[in-house]
Design a protein around this motif. Sequence first.
Motif, short mmCIF file in Angstrom:
data_model
loop_
_atom_site.label_atom_id
_atom_site.label_comp_id
_atom_site.label_asym_id
_atom_site.label_seq_id
_atom_site.Cartn_x
_atom_site.Cartn_y
_atom_site.Cartn_z
N GLY A 1 166.11 10.11 110.43
CA GLY A 1 165.26 10.77 111.42
C GLY A 1 164.22 11.63 110.76
N ARG A 2 163.26 12.05 111.53
CA ARG A 2 162.23 12.94 111.03
C ARG A 2 162.83 14.26 110.56
N SER A 3 162.19 14.87 109.58
CA SER A 3 162.58 16.22 109.20
C SER A 3 162.57 17.09 110.44
N ASN A 4 163.61 17.94 110.55
CA ASN A 4 163.67 18.91 111.64
C ASN A 4 164.16 18.32 112.97
N VAL A 5 164.52 17.04 112.98
CA VAL A 5 164.95 16.43 114.25
C VAL A 5 166.34 16.94 114.68
N GLY A 6 167.08 17.48 113.69
CA GLY A 6 168.42 17.97 113.99
C GLY A 6 169.51 17.15 113.35
N LYS A 7 169.18 16.52 112.22
CA LYS A 7 170.13 15.65 111.52
C LYS A 7 171.28 16.44 110.92
N SER A 8 170.95 17.50 110.20
CA SER A 8 172.03 18.31 109.61
C SER A 8 172.88 18.94 110.70
N SER A 9 172.25 19.39 111.77
CA SER A 9 172.99 19.98 112.89
C SER A 9 173.91 18.94 113.52
N PHE A 10 173.43 17.71 113.61
CA PHE A 10 174.26 16.62 114.15
C PHE A 10 175.51 16.44 113.30
N ARG B 1 173.56 21.40 105.21
CA ARG B 1 172.73 22.60 105.34
C ARG B 1 171.61 22.38 106.35
N THR B 2 171.56 23.22 107.36
CA THR B 2 170.40 23.17 108.26
C THR B 2 169.34 24.06 107.64
N SER B 3 168.20 23.49 107.49
CA SER B 3 167.18 24.19 106.71
C SER B 3 165.91 24.40 107.51
N GLY B 4 165.31 25.54 107.33
CA GLY B 4 164.01 25.81 107.92
C GLY B 4 162.91 25.16 107.11
N PHE C 1 172.07 14.06 123.09
CA PHE C 1 172.91 14.91 122.24
C PHE C 1 172.36 16.32 122.17
N SER C 2 173.27 17.26 122.04
CA SER C 2 172.88 18.64 121.76
C SER C 2 173.88 19.27 120.81
N SER C 3 173.39 19.79 119.71
CA SER C 3 174.30 20.49 118.80
C SER C 3 174.57 21.91 119.30
N VAL C 4 173.83 22.34 120.31
CA VAL C 4 174.07 23.66 120.91
C VAL C 4 175.21 23.58 121.92
N THR C 5 175.15 22.61 122.83
CA THR C 5 176.20 22.48 123.86
C THR C 5 177.29 21.48 123.48
N THR D 1 168.14 14.10 120.22
CA THR D 1 168.62 15.45 119.94
C THR D 1 167.94 16.51 120.81
N LYS D 2 168.54 17.68 120.82
CA LYS D 2 167.98 18.87 121.48
C LYS D 2 167.88 18.69 123.00
N ALA D 3 168.83 17.93 123.55
CA ALA D 3 168.84 17.68 125.00
C ALA D 3 168.94 18.99 125.78
N ASP D 4 169.56 20.00 125.17
CA ASP D 4 169.70 21.30 125.87
C ASP D 4 168.35 21.94 126.19
N LYS D 5 167.30 21.48 125.51
CA LYS D 5 165.97 22.08 125.72
C LYS D 5 165.21 21.44 126.87
N ILE D 6 165.79 20.40 127.46
CA ILE D 6 165.14 19.73 128.60
C ILE D 6 166.02 19.90 129.84
N1 LIG Z 1 168.21 23.84 120.82
C1 LIG Z 1 168.61 23.01 119.85
N2 LIG Z 1 168.18 23.20 118.59
C2 LIG Z 1 168.59 22.33 117.63
C3 LIG Z 1 169.44 21.23 117.93
N3 LIG Z 1 169.66 20.54 116.78
C4 LIG Z 1 168.97 21.18 115.82
N4 LIG Z 1 168.32 22.25 116.30
C5 LIG Z 1 167.45 23.19 115.56
O1 LIG Z 1 166.37 22.45 115.00
C6 LIG Z 1 166.07 22.91 113.67
C7 LIG Z 1 166.21 21.78 112.66
O2 LIG Z 1 167.57 21.38 112.62
P1 LIG Z 1 168.19 20.66 111.32
O3 LIG Z 1 169.56 20.23 111.72
O4 LIG Z 1 168.05 21.48 110.10
O5 LIG Z 1 167.22 19.38 111.22
P2 LIG Z 1 167.09 18.29 110.04
O6 LIG Z 1 165.87 18.67 109.26
O7 LIG Z 1 166.87 17.02 110.78
O8 LIG Z 1 168.34 18.29 109.24
C8 LIG Z 1 167.03 24.08 113.41
O9 LIG Z 1 166.37 25.27 113.75
C9 LIG Z 1 168.18 23.81 114.37
O10 LIG Z 1 168.85 24.98 114.75
C10 LIG Z 1 169.87 21.06 119.28
O11 LIG Z 1 170.62 20.14 119.65
N5 LIG Z 1 169.43 21.98 120.20
#
Ligand SMILES: Nc1nc2c(ncn2[C@@H]2O[C@H](COP(=O)(O)OP(=O)(O)O)[C@@H](O)[C@H]2O)c(=O)[nH]1
Length: 195
Positions: free
Chosen positions: A32-41, A53-56, A176-180, A144-149
């Motif tokens: 997936g794209r950077s920041n899509v939420g892969k590490s969080s998944f 590691r979830t990274s900024g 999917f949501s890594s928050v909920t 990803t980030k379904a909680d935001k919609i």
């Molecule tokens: N609200 C919300 N934020 C998420 C979710 N998944 C990831 N994030 C946020 O999106 C940003 C990038 O996530 P990260 O897992 O590091 O993305 P990666 O670059 O794909 O590995 C971080 O600030 C996470 O906290 C989600 O399901 N819901």
Amino acid sequence: MEINTHNAEILLSAANKSHYPEDELPEIALAGRSNVGKSSFINTMLNRKNLARTSGKPGKTQLLNFFNIDDKMRFVDVPGYGYARVSKKEREKWGRMIEEYLTTRENLRAVVSLVDFRHDPSADDVQMYEFLKYYEIPVIIVATKADKIPRGKWNKHESAIKKKLNFDPSDDFILFSSVTKAGMDQAWDAILEKL
Ligand SMILES: Nc1nc2c(ncn2[C@@H]2O[C@H](COP(=O)(O)OP(=O)(O)O)[C@@H](O)[C@H]2O)c(=O)[nH]1
Ligand SMILES: [Mg+2]
């Protein structure tokens, strides 16, 4: 298959074939794209706060990261694509690394392809999906980030994403949501089915 997801650890990082693990454990790759939420998944699926590691700072991890899960299967974290600030040369290197893994790895059972549920898929997302379909690699789309919609808009977003991807209805599509943790059980079901 019964898998104890608590029993997970990073096994190794690899830049090419010669460094891949040599056994026959089934692998599920995550793309997936950077920041899509892969590490969080990965962290959510394995009930861990900070295993992947979830990274900024997206685009930093440029290797394939292999996670051992209960000595029964592996997640393979593929470096995020579409990160604007890497050079053309680095992008080409990335392309060769991921192509080598996806097209030659016999352990590979499926690719979890992550897209951001909030937005239309990018050209890179579409290209990745086309690539996986072309090579007949089983694919699980995770939005990803379904909680935001808000729920009232879920159908609209899902339709837009499927249309842009030219989505094959025989593939899995999981919100999917890594928050909920929404979609986590469904994602595990889809993954286990592919092993
Ligand atoms: N609200 C919300 N934020 C998420 C979710 N998944 C990831 N994030 C946020 O999106 C940003 C990038 O996530 P990260 O897992 O590091 O993305 P990666 O670059 O794909 O590995 C971080 O600030 C996470 O906290 C989600 O399901 N819901
Ligand atoms: Mg990451």
